[in-house]
Design a protein around this motif. Structure first.
Motif, PDB file in Angstrom:
ATOM      1  N   GLU A 287      32.049  32.967  56.480  1.00 19.04           N
ATOM      2  CA  GLU A 287      31.855  32.441  55.355  1.00 19.04           C
ATOM      3  C   GLU A 287      30.899  31.372  55.647  1.00 19.04           C
ATOM      4  N   ALA A 288      30.494  30.928  56.604  1.00 17.66           N
ATOM      5  CA  ALA A 288      28.888  30.442  56.715  1.00 17.66           C
ATOM      6  C   ALA A 288      27.997  30.992  56.265  1.00 17.66           C
ATOM      7  N   ALA A 289      27.510  32.688  56.411  1.00 17.43           N
ATOM      8  CA  ALA A 289      27.170  33.437  55.683  1.00 17.43           C
ATOM      9  C   ALA A 289      26.836  32.863  54.762  1.00 17.43           C
ATOM     10  N   GLN A 290      27.353  32.915  53.548  1.00 12.61           N
ATOM     11  CA  GLN A 290      28.075  32.919  52.100  1.00 12.61           C
ATOM     12  C   GLN A 290      27.424  31.706  51.334  1.00 12.61           C
ATOM     13  N   TYR A 291      27.922  30.418  52.420  1.00  9.68           N
ATOM     14  CA  TYR A 291      27.048  29.031  52.058  1.00  9.68           C
ATOM     15  C   TYR A 291      25.871  29.731  52.175  1.00  9.68           C
ATOM     16  N   ILE A 292      25.120  29.989  53.642  1.00  7.43           N
ATOM     17  CA  ILE A 292      23.821  30.173  52.968  1.00  7.43           C
ATOM     18  C   ILE A 292      23.166  30.377  52.092  1.00  7.43           C
ATOM     19  N   GLU A 293      24.117  32.109  51.673  1.00  6.93           N
ATOM     20  CA  GLU A 293      23.168  32.671  50.511  1.00  6.93           C
ATOM     21  C   GLU A 293      23.175  31.819  49.078  1.00  6.93           C
ATOM     22  N   ARG A 294      23.971  30.753  49.500  1.00  2.00           N
ATOM     23  CA  ARG A 294      24.367  30.042  48.173  1.00  2.00           C
ATOM     24  C   ARG A 294      24.122  28.811  47.819  1.00  2.00           C
ATOM     25  N   GLY A 295      22.887  28.553  49.360  1.00  5.31           N
ATOM     26  CA  GLY A 295      21.864  27.201  49.586  1.00  5.31           C
ATOM     27  C   GLY A 295      22.995  26.624  50.096  1.00  5.31           C
ATOM     28  N   GLN A 296      24.192  26.671  50.392  1.00  3.37           N
ATOM     29  CA  GLN A 296      25.146  25.576  50.867  1.00  3.37           C
ATOM     30  C   GLN A 296      24.684  25.624  51.933  1.00  3.37           C
ATOM     31  N   LEU A 297      23.898  24.737  52.792  1.00  2.00           N
ATOM     32  CA  LEU A 297      23.253  24.547  53.946  1.00  2.00           C
ATOM     33  C   LEU A 297      24.022  23.282  55.006  1.00  2.00           C
ATOM     34  N   GLU A 298      24.460  22.672  54.706  1.00  2.00           N
ATOM     35  CA  GLU A 298      25.314  21.396  55.263  1.00  2.00           C
ATOM     36  C   GLU A 298      26.395  22.257  55.181  1.00  2.00           C
ATOM     37  N   GLU A 299      27.231  23.326  54.543  1.00  2.00           N
ATOM     38  CA  GLU A 299      28.505  23.529  54.834  1.00  2.00           C
ATOM     39  C   GLU A 299      28.545  24.321  55.605  1.00  2.00           C
ATOM     40  N   ALA A 300      27.042  25.344  55.566  1.00  2.00           N
ATOM     41  CA  ALA A 300      27.223  26.381  56.712  1.00  2.00           C
ATOM     42  C   ALA A 300      26.137  25.530  57.526  1.00  2.00           C
ATOM     43  N   ILE A 301      26.012  24.992  57.808  1.00  2.00           N
ATOM     44  CA  ILE A 301      25.654  23.792  59.160  1.00  2.00           C
ATOM     45  C   ILE A 301      26.572  23.268  59.825  1.00  2.00           C
ATOM     46  N   ALA A 302      27.988  22.676  58.990  1.00  2.00           N
ATOM     47  CA  ALA A 302      29.178  22.038  59.908  1.00  2.00           C
ATOM     48  C   ALA A 302      30.263  23.400  60.528  1.00  2.00           C
ATOM     49  N   LEU A 303      29.965  24.199  59.132  1.00  2.00           N
ATOM     50  CA  LEU A 303      30.174  25.895  60.251  1.00  2.00           C
ATOM     51  C   LEU A 303      30.075  26.107  61.753  1.00  2.00           C
ATOM     52  N   TYR A 304      28.915  26.230  61.615  1.00  2.00           N
ATOM     53  CA  TYR A 304      28.347  26.570  62.957  1.00  2.00           C
ATOM     54  C   TYR A 304      28.249  25.741  64.050  1.00  2.00           C
ATOM     55  N   LYS A 305      28.365  24.234  63.654  1.00  2.00           N
ATOM     56  CA  LYS A 305      27.885  23.334  64.776  1.00  2.00           C
ATOM     57  C   LYS A 305      29.984  23.267  65.029  1.00  2.00           C
ATOM     58  N   LYS A 306      31.293  23.167  64.065  1.00  2.00           N
ATOM     59  CA  LYS A 306      32.330  23.764  64.829  1.00  2.00           C
ATOM     60  C   LYS A 306      32.517  24.951  65.553  1.00  2.00           C
ATOM     61  N   ALA A 307      31.764  25.358  65.907  1.00  2.00           N
ATOM     62  CA  ALA A 307      31.824  27.004  66.283  1.00  2.00           C
ATOM     63  C   ALA A 307      31.248  26.699  67.387  1.00  2.00           C
ATOM     64  N   LEU A 308      30.341  26.124  67.184  1.00  2.00           N
ATOM     65  CA  LEU A 308      29.260  26.036  68.292  1.00  2.00           C
ATOM     66  C   LEU A 308      30.424  24.870  68.870  1.00  2.00           C
ATOM     67  N   GLU A 309      31.331  24.055  69.067  1.00  2.00           N
ATOM     68  CA  GLU A 309      31.816  22.941  69.952  1.00  2.00           C
ATOM     69  C   GLU A 309      33.162  23.663  70.820  1.00  2.00           C
ATOM     70  N   SER A 310      33.923  24.952  70.322  1.00  2.23           N
ATOM     71  CA  SER A 310      34.670  25.753  70.867  1.00  2.23           C
ATOM     72  C   SER A 310      33.898  27.063  71.488  1.00  2.23           C
ATOM     73  N   ASN A 311      32.025  27.214  71.736  1.00  2.00           N
ATOM     74  CA  ASN A 311      32.087  28.048  72.593  1.00  2.00           C
ATOM     75  C   ASN A 311      30.555  27.916  72.265  1.00  2.00           C
ATOM     76  N   PRO A 312      29.852  27.132  73.251  1.00  2.00           N
ATOM     77  CA  PRO A 312      28.723  26.004  73.287  1.00  2.00           C
ATOM     78  C   PRO A 312      27.804  27.780  73.658  1.00  2.00           C
ATOM     79  N   LYS A 313      28.336  28.249  74.315  1.00  2.00           N
ATOM     80  CA  LYS A 313      27.100  29.413  75.365  1.00  2.00           C
ATOM     81  C   LYS A 313      27.096  30.737  74.151  1.00  2.00           C
ATOM     82  N   ASP A 314      27.228  30.686  73.387  1.00  2.00           N
ATOM     83  CA  ASP A 314      26.831  31.774  71.918  1.00  2.00           C
ATOM     84  C   ASP A 314      25.687  32.102  71.459  1.00  2.00           C
ATOM     85  N   ALA A 315      24.566  32.246  71.889  1.00  2.00           N
ATOM     86  CA  ALA A 315      23.541  32.512  71.637  1.00  2.00           C
ATOM     87  C   ALA A 315      23.258  33.087  70.904  1.00  2.00           C
TER      88      ALA A 315
END
Length: 184
Positions: free
Chosen positions: A53-81
Motif C-alpha cells: 500500500e505504501a508503494a501504491q501511495y508513492i506511485e500515486r504521488g501520495q507521499l505523506e501517506e507512504a511516509i506515515a506507513l514506512y515510519k509506522k513500520a520502522l517503529e516495530s522494525n527499526p533494523k530493517d534496511a
C-alpha cells in the motif's frame, strides 16, 4: 504462533506488491527470549502494515501517506534496511533531502553493502550541493557494482558540477557502454 504470523506478514507484503514496484520485506527474524513465560496473557494483535500500500501511495504521488506507513513500520522494525531505504526514497521524492539522507544512512548502518542506498545517498548529497560526499557515495556504489550504469551516470553529473569535465565525460562514456540509453 509467532512463526505463523511472520509467514502471513511476508505473504501479505510480497503477495500484495504490484509488478514493477520494489517493496522490500522486513528482514529481521523474531527472537525468542528464554525467560519468556510459556503461556502468555492474551494480547491484541495489530494488523500487519501493508507495505504494498505504501508503494501504491508513492506511485500515486501520495507521499505523506507512504511516509506515515514506512515510519509506522520502522517503529516495530527499526533494523530493517529496506524500510529505511524506502522511507528515504519517499522523503527524496517529497524534496525532504536531509530526511532522505538520514534514512539512507540508517539503511547503510544496517547493510553497508547496499549499492542502491549508496547511489541514492550520493544523489541526495548532489542535490544539496555536498559534491565531495556525493562523489564518495557514488564511488562506494561502484566498488560494490562497477557495472551499475546509474552510479556511473550520477558520478558523471557530480563531476560535471565540480567542473571536472574530463572525468564527467569518462563516466558518461561508461554509462553509455553499460546502458542502451544515450547520455544527455
Amino acid at each position: 504462533m509467532k512463526v505463523i504470523l511472520v509467514g502471513i506478514l511476508l505473504i501479505l507484503v510480497v503477495g500484495c506488491a504490484e509488478p514493477g514496484v520494489e517493496v522490500r520485506a522486513p528482514t529481521a527474524e523474531p527472537t525468542v527470549r528464554p525467560e519468556a513465560p510459556v503461556v502468555s496473557p492474551p494480547t491484541v494483535v495489530q494488523p500487519p502494515i501493508n507495505l504494498a500500500e505504501a508503494a501504491q501511495y508513492i506511485e500515486r504521488g501520495q507521499l505523506e501517506e507512504a511516509i506515515a506507513l514506512y515510519k509506522k513500520a520502522l517503529e516495530s522494525n527499526p533494523k530493517d534496511a529496506g524500510l529505511h531505504y524506502n522511507l528515504g526514497n519517499a522523503y527524496f521524492q517529497k524534496g525532504l533531502l536531509q530526511e532522505a539522507i538520514a534514512q539512507y544512512k540508517g539503511a547503510l548502518e544496517i547493510n553497508p553493502g547496499d549499492k542502491d542506498s549508496h547511489v541514492n545517498l550520493g544523489a541526495a548529497y548532489d542535490e544539496i550541493g555536498q559534491l565531495e560526499e556525493a562523489v564518495i557515495e557514488h564511488k562506494k556504489a561502484l566498488e560494490i557494482d562497477p557495472k551499475d550504469p546509474e552510479a556511473h551516470y550520477n558520478l558523471g553529473v557530480t563531476y560535471e558540477k565540480k567542473g571536472l569535465k574530463a572525468e564527467a565525460e569518462q563516466e558518461f562514456r561508461i554509462y553509455e557502454e553499460l546502458s542502451a540509453r544515450p547520455s544527455p
